[in-house]
Design a protein around this motif. Structure first.
Motif, short mmCIF file in Angstrom:
data_model
loop_
_atom_site.label_atom_id
_atom_site.label_comp_id
_atom_site.label_asym_id
_atom_site.label_seq_id
_atom_site.Cartn_x
_atom_site.Cartn_y
_atom_site.Cartn_z
N ALA A 42 1.01 -1.08 -0.12
CA ALA A 42 0.04 0.02 0.00
C ALA A 42 0.90 1.21 -0.03
CB ALA A 42 -0.86 -0.19 1.21
N LYS A 43 1.67 1.46 0.95
CA LYS A 43 2.60 2.63 1.06
C LYS A 43 3.57 2.88 -0.07
CE LYS A 43 6.32 4.39 3.81
NZ LYS A 43 7.66 4.39 3.14
N ASN A 44 4.16 1.66 -0.65
CA ASN A 44 5.22 1.90 -1.62
C ASN A 44 4.77 1.77 -3.16
OD1 ASN A 44 7.09 2.17 0.46
ND2 ASN A 44 8.16 0.48 0.21
N HIS A 45 3.76 1.17 -3.03
CA HIS A 45 3.24 0.77 -4.30
C HIS A 45 1.81 1.12 -4.76
CE1 HIS A 45 7.09 -1.59 -5.08
NE2 HIS A 45 6.77 -2.22 -3.69
N GLY A 46 1.27 1.54 -3.93
CA GLY A 46 -0.20 2.14 -4.02
C GLY A 46 -1.04 1.18 -4.18
N MET A 47 -0.76 -0.05 -3.80
CA MET A 47 -1.77 -1.18 -3.97
C MET A 47 -2.76 -1.38 -2.56
SD MET A 47 0.13 -4.28 -5.80
CE MET A 47 -1.56 -5.39 -5.82
N THR A 48 -3.81 -0.79 -2.75
CA THR A 48 -4.86 -0.70 -1.65
C THR A 48 -5.85 -1.70 -1.41
OG1 THR A 48 -6.02 1.14 -2.43
CG2 THR A 48 -4.07 1.56 -1.06
N ASN A 49 -6.33 -2.10 -2.75
CA ASN A 49 -7.42 -3.17 -2.75
C ASN A 49 -6.75 -4.44 -2.77
OD1 ASN A 49 -9.90 -4.37 -3.31
ND2 ASN A 49 -9.44 -4.38 -5.65
N ILE A 50 -6.47 -4.76 -1.51
CA ILE A 50 -5.78 -6.03 -1.08
C ILE A 50 -6.58 -6.60 0.18
CG2 ILE A 50 -3.74 -5.45 -2.36
CD1 ILE A 50 -2.29 -4.79 0.24
N ALA A 51 -6.11 -7.72 0.43
CA ALA A 51 -6.55 -8.50 1.55
C ALA A 51 -5.54 -9.35 2.25
CB ALA A 51 -7.86 -9.38 1.29
N VAL A 52 -5.56 -9.27 3.51
CA VAL A 52 -4.86 -10.25 4.05
C VAL A 52 -5.83 -11.28 5.05
CG1 VAL A 52 -3.13 -10.55 6.13
CG2 VAL A 52 -2.83 -8.57 4.66
N ALA A 182 -0.79 -3.58 11.68
CA ALA A 182 -2.03 -3.88 11.37
C ALA A 182 -3.21 -2.44 11.30
CB ALA A 182 -2.95 -4.72 12.27
N ARG A 183 -2.76 -1.70 11.99
CA ARG A 183 -3.55 -0.15 12.17
C ARG A 183 -3.07 0.64 10.95
NH1 ARG A 183 -2.30 4.52 16.65
NH2 ARG A 183 -0.46 4.50 15.44
N LYS A 184 -1.84 0.71 10.61
CA LYS A 184 -1.45 1.48 9.27
C LYS A 184 -2.16 0.68 8.13
CE LYS A 184 0.80 4.90 10.41
NZ LYS A 184 -0.08 6.43 10.14
N CYS A 185 -2.12 -0.58 8.09
CA CYS A 185 -2.52 -1.32 6.75
C CYS A 185 -4.42 -0.99 7.00
CB CYS A 185 -2.56 -2.87 7.12
SG CYS A 185 -1.04 -3.42 6.66
N ASP A 186 -4.76 -0.92 7.76
CA ASP A 186 -6.23 -0.47 7.77
C ASP A 186 -6.45 0.90 7.38
OD1 ASP A 186 -9.03 -1.52 8.90
OD2 ASP A 186 -8.79 0.43 9.57
N GLU A 187 -5.75 1.60 7.95
CA GLU A 187 -5.88 3.22 7.43
C GLU A 187 -5.47 3.52 6.04
OE1 GLU A 187 -3.20 5.52 9.66
OE2 GLU A 187 -3.85 5.04 11.66
N LEU A 188 -4.68 2.61 5.40
CA LEU A 188 -4.30 2.83 3.78
C LEU A 188 -5.35 1.89 3.24
CD1 LEU A 188 -0.47 2.06 4.19
CD2 LEU A 188 -1.66 4.33 3.71
N GLY A 189 -6.37 1.25 3.73
CA GLY A 189 -7.57 0.65 3.04
C GLY A 189 -7.31 -0.98 2.81
N VAL A 190 -6.50 -1.41 3.54
CA VAL A 190 -6.37 -3.04 3.40
C VAL A 190 -7.50 -3.63 4.48
CG1 VAL A 190 -4.72 -4.78 4.01
CG2 VAL A 190 -3.82 -2.94 2.92
N ASP A 191 -7.97 -4.83 3.70
CA ASP A 191 -8.64 -5.50 4.28
C ASP A 191 -8.01 -6.65 5.32
OD1 ASP A 191 -10.94 -4.03 3.69
OD2 ASP A 191 -11.74 -5.76 2.43
N ILE A 192 -8.28 -6.67 6.51
CA ILE A 192 -7.65 -7.83 7.19
C ILE A 192 -8.89 -8.58 7.74
CG2 ILE A 192 -6.39 -8.24 9.27
CD1 ILE A 192 -5.22 -5.32 9.50
N ILE A 193 -8.74 -9.88 7.27
CA ILE A 193 -9.98 -10.81 7.42
C ILE A 193 -9.36 -11.99 8.50
CG2 ILE A 193 -11.65 -12.14 6.27
CD1 ILE A 193 -11.10 -10.52 3.93
N GLN A 194 -9.84 -12.18 9.54
CA GLN A 194 -9.58 -13.16 10.66
C GLN A 194 -10.45 -14.33 10.40
OE1 GLN A 194 -8.04 -11.12 14.59
NE2 GLN A 194 -9.32 -9.53 13.66
N ASN A 195 -10.09 -15.27 10.94
CA ASN A 195 -10.80 -16.74 10.85
C ASN A 195 -11.29 -16.99 9.46
OD1 ASN A 195 -11.09 -16.97 14.05
ND2 ASN A 195 -12.41 -15.15 13.86
N CYS A 196 -10.24 -16.82 8.68
CA CYS A 196 -10.53 -17.20 7.10
C CYS A 196 -9.41 -18.11 6.53
CB CYS A 196 -10.36 -15.79 6.45
SG CYS A 196 -10.94 -15.88 4.68
#
Length: 406
Positions: A42-52, A182-196
């Protein structure tokens, strides 16, 4: 407080969203490496439509089951480069992530107990200096000055004949590191999906186009595997094999004590390493259990041997009590170096094989893996760590080269 009185936007560190139908990239593994990869994508490559995707709770695997040691004094040029870059990132990340994860540069000593240890240690200090890594050779008296509770008597099984010392090395609070990313990822629009949990992959010929999970199918253009000990299981699902073995690695902590241990001490010969956590626990670890397995526990005899070693080196610990033990699942390669790069499946990338060095490598692993995923090409730092080296023979053999495997 009634339901209608609850705040509209609770102050959580990150959201817990439902998975979307598709993403530009999916990272499998919600530990330190997966979160760091998403952050740098997200920060270096502008990819924010991503999921963890994390099959359990965020950072509940090896990220929560290690001994938090951070150092870069590895022998070979390739290893020193990536771990030193990681250490430089550790030094700036608290400010960049706006989160104090208690990075304490208290130094790390690797003890030498035999003439062979001394020769290899002095060699490594020289190699470190050539690679711009801070390193010193200490004689026994200097070791004692740095760590007064250490026993340097000649009248023990393996007398301390000296030690390497890296002053900039140290420890950090592992769960805080995960929360910061995790907090910074979320601020940048990354979806963090637990129990997945990932149950399979969708492929179009030899190209991955989606991920099957217990929460449904997710379509994606790129998949990054960052699941440590379970990487080989995921690779089998995708149709290829990885040259890694998974072993339990256990550690333990004592009850709380006043500050008595000012640095980190590691000994490969008697195999124990010890630091004191910020709250006061003595944190101790040893080597991996010899058997392969995915259980987050280990054998009692390993703890027994590391306790004997610890009490001999630190007589003051003889009256300390073990509070709890735990185990992680480490993924080890034949040359004890990681694999970061492409795989036989198009658009699928892998970051694994860190063995016992995963925590300390977290920032550089994330940065280089993100670069590889975003561009399809390796970063200069991870180019030597390609999967293909096991075919070409260009190995980076760190087994024992760094005096201790951790």
């Amino acid at each position: 407080m009634s339901a209608d009185q609850l705040p509209e936007h609770p102050d959580f560190l990150w959201r817990n969203p439902e998975p979307k139908a598709s993403y530009d990239a999916v990272i499998v593994g919600g530990g330190g490496h997966g979160l760091a990869t998403a952050y740098f994508l997200a920060k270096n490559h502008g990819m924010t439509n991503i999921a963890v995707l994390e099959k359990g709770w965020l950072a509940g695997g090896n990220m929560a089951r290690n001994t938090t040691i951070i150092r870069s004094n590895y022998l070979w040029d390739e290893s020193a480069a990536i771990y030193e870059h990681a250490l430089k990132l550790w030094e700036i990340l608290p400010e960049e992530l706006e989160y104090d994860f208690l990075f304490s540069q208290r130094g790390v000593m690797n003890l030498a107990h035999t003439l062979g240890d001394v020769r290899e240690s002095v060699r490594r200090v020289g190699a470190n200096k050539l690679n711009g890594v801070d390193a010193e050779w200490l004689d026994p008296q200097q070791v004692k000055e740095l760590c007064p509770i250490l026993n340097i008597s000649d009248n023990i099984r393996y007398p301390v004949m000296g030690a390497t010392y890296q002053p900039r090395a140290g420890i950090a609070k592992h769960d805080h590191v995960a929360w910061a990313f995790a907090r910074k990822c979320d601020e940048l629009g990354v979806d963090i999906i637990q129990n997945c949990e990932v149950t399979g992959f969708l492929k179009d010929g030899n190209r991955v186009v989606g991920v099957k999970t217990n929460q449904g199918t997710i379509h994606t253009e790129k998949v990054g595997l960052a699941a440590a000990g379970h990487s080989s299981v995921l690779a089998e699902m995708a149709g290829f094999r990885l040259p890694i073995q998974s072993h339990p690695l256990q550690a333990l902590v004592s009850e709380l004590h006043e500050p008595v241990h000012p640095t980190v001490v590691m000994s490969n010969h008697v195999h124990v390493y010890v630091s004191q956590a910020h709250k006061g626990e003595l944190v101790m670890g040893a080597g991996v259990d010899s058997y392969n397995g995915y259980g987050q526990r280990g054998s009692f005899h390993v703890i027994e041997h590391q306790m004997a070693a610890a009490v001999e080196l630190f007589p003051i610990f003889a009256r300390a009590h073990v509070l709890r033990t735990w185990g992680g699942i480490v993924d080890t390669t034949m040359d004890a170096s990681p694999i970061i790069g492409t795989t036989p499946v198009e658009n699928m990338f892998v970051n694994c094989g860190w063995g016992t060095g995963g925590f300390k490598g977290t920032p550089a692993a994330g940065l280089t893996f993100a670069h590889t995923i975003a561009t399809g090409r390796p970063h200069e730092l991870n180019k030597p760590f390609a999967l293909e080296r096991f075919e070409t023979g260009a190995l980076i053999d760190e087994h024992g080269a760094a005096a201790v495997a951790h």
